[in-house]
Scaffold this motif. Structure first.
Motif, PDB file in Angstrom:
ATOM      1  N   ILE A  58       0.814  -1.206   0.045  1.00 61.96           N
ATOM      2  CA  ILE A  58       0.040   0.006   0.222  1.00 61.96           C
ATOM      3  C   ILE A  58       0.763   1.268  -0.060  1.00 61.96           C
ATOM      4  N   HIS A  59       1.954   1.254   0.861  1.00 60.78           N
ATOM      5  CA  HIS A  59       2.794   2.331   0.817  1.00 60.78           C
ATOM      6  C   HIS A  59       3.600   2.694  -0.450  1.00 60.78           C
ATOM      7  N   LEU A  60       3.976   1.463  -0.916  1.00 59.59           N
ATOM      8  CA  LEU A  60       4.677   1.561  -2.307  1.00 59.59           C
ATOM      9  C   LEU A  60       3.652   2.165  -3.423  1.00 59.59           C
ATOM     10  N   LEU A  61       2.545   1.550  -3.565  1.00 56.18           N
ATOM     11  CA  LEU A  61       1.470   2.191  -4.315  1.00 56.18           C
ATOM     12  C   LEU A  61       1.402   3.685  -4.173  1.00 56.18           C
ATOM     13  N   ASP A  62       0.949   4.041  -3.043  1.00 59.10           N
ATOM     14  CA  ASP A  62       0.800   5.379  -2.569  1.00 59.10           C
ATOM     15  C   ASP A  62       1.961   6.361  -3.051  1.00 59.10           C
ATOM     16  N   ASP A  63       3.143   6.014  -3.068  1.00 56.45           N
ATOM     17  CA  ASP A  63       4.186   6.665  -3.602  1.00 56.45           C
ATOM     18  C   ASP A  63       4.246   6.721  -4.943  1.00 56.45           C
ATOM     19  N   LYS A  64       3.802   5.585  -5.658  1.00 55.15           N
ATOM     20  CA  LYS A  64       3.609   5.914  -7.395  1.00 55.15           C
ATOM     21  C   LYS A  64       2.618   6.854  -7.561  1.00 55.15           C
ATOM     22  N   VAL A  65       1.453   6.821  -6.913  1.00 52.45           N
ATOM     23  CA  VAL A  65       0.295   7.551  -7.263  1.00 52.45           C
ATOM     24  C   VAL A  65       0.754   9.036  -7.123  1.00 52.45           C
ATOM     25  N   ASP A  66       1.659   9.240  -5.457  1.00 55.84           N
ATOM     26  CA  ASP A  66       1.933  10.401  -5.616  1.00 55.84           C
ATOM     27  C   ASP A  66       3.010  11.200  -6.674  1.00 55.84           C
ATOM     28  N   PHE A  67       3.891  10.266  -6.883  1.00 56.70           N
ATOM     29  CA  PHE A  67       4.922  10.645  -8.124  1.00 56.70           C
ATOM     30  C   PHE A  67       3.999  10.951  -9.497  1.00 56.70           C
ATOM     31  N   LYS A  68       3.048  10.310  -9.755  1.00 59.60           N
ATOM     32  CA  LYS A  68       2.448  10.771 -10.985  1.00 59.60           C
ATOM     33  C   LYS A  68       1.529  12.048 -10.706  1.00 59.60           C
TER      34      LYS A  68
END
Length: 184
Positions: A147-157
């Motif tokens: 969940i944390h890793l995906l959240d970081d990806k969304v934040d990057f986008k």
């Protein structure tokens, strides 16, 4: 006077309302992804209806939690669960608002030039949402790191889209301002 239901029943009701709320938001995310892949403004209309349902569910959750706090005086686990459900409901409602906002922008058939970035962000958001859902309702806590890793990806986008909008704004014309605001 009716008897107050047990704390377990009330908490179960809150979780059920939260699950229904999550299902509605997930439906909105799926609909947006489908629209980006195969544009069809007619299917976006149901997202607006879903947003009203999501808002009503948040109010029902808040009311149920207040009733629990006022009548049951929960301690420990039950208090933490009630508080977590209230916080989660608030965040789910905000996601629903974002989904509705994007649907309203897309309803005229205007897919942004940054379609691929938006689609990646939506797919990552959906995956994030599904993992959070599984962690919450099925107790699969192993998904928390994902969940944390995906959240970081969304934040990057999101930051990438913001940077694109900022560069568009530097060009200064009114048309560019409208274009940048749609991206943001």
């Amino acid at each position: 006077m009716s008897r107050i239901s047990s704390l377990e029943v009330q908490l179960s009701n809150v979780k059920s309302l939260l699950r229904t709320m999550c299902d509605a938001v997930n439906t909105g995310l799926v609909t947006l992804i489908q629209h980006f892949e195969h544009p069809n403004p007619n299917r976006l209309i149901k997202i607006v209806v879903l947003d009203s349902e999501i808002d009503n569910l948040e109010r029902a959750i808040d009311t149920s939690i207040l009733q629990i706090l006022a009548t049951q005086q929960p301690l420990g686990y039950e208090l933490r669960l009630a508080y977590a459900c209230a916080k989660i409901a608030h965040h789910i409602e905000r996601i629903g608002d974002a989904v509705e906002s994007l649907a309203r922008q897309l309803v005229n058939g205007d897919i942004p030039e940054q379609k691929e970035i938006f689609l990646e962000m939506l797919n990552d958001s959906k995956a994030l949402f599904e993992r959070s859902y599984t962690a919450m309702f099925e107790g699969d806590l192993a998904l928390i790191q994902e969940i944390h890793l995906l959240d970081d990806k969304v934040d990057f986008k999101q930051r990438e889209l913001y940077h694109i909008a900022k560069n568009i704004l530097k060009k200064g014309s009114k048309g560019n301002i409208d274009k940048a605001l749609r991206i943001i």
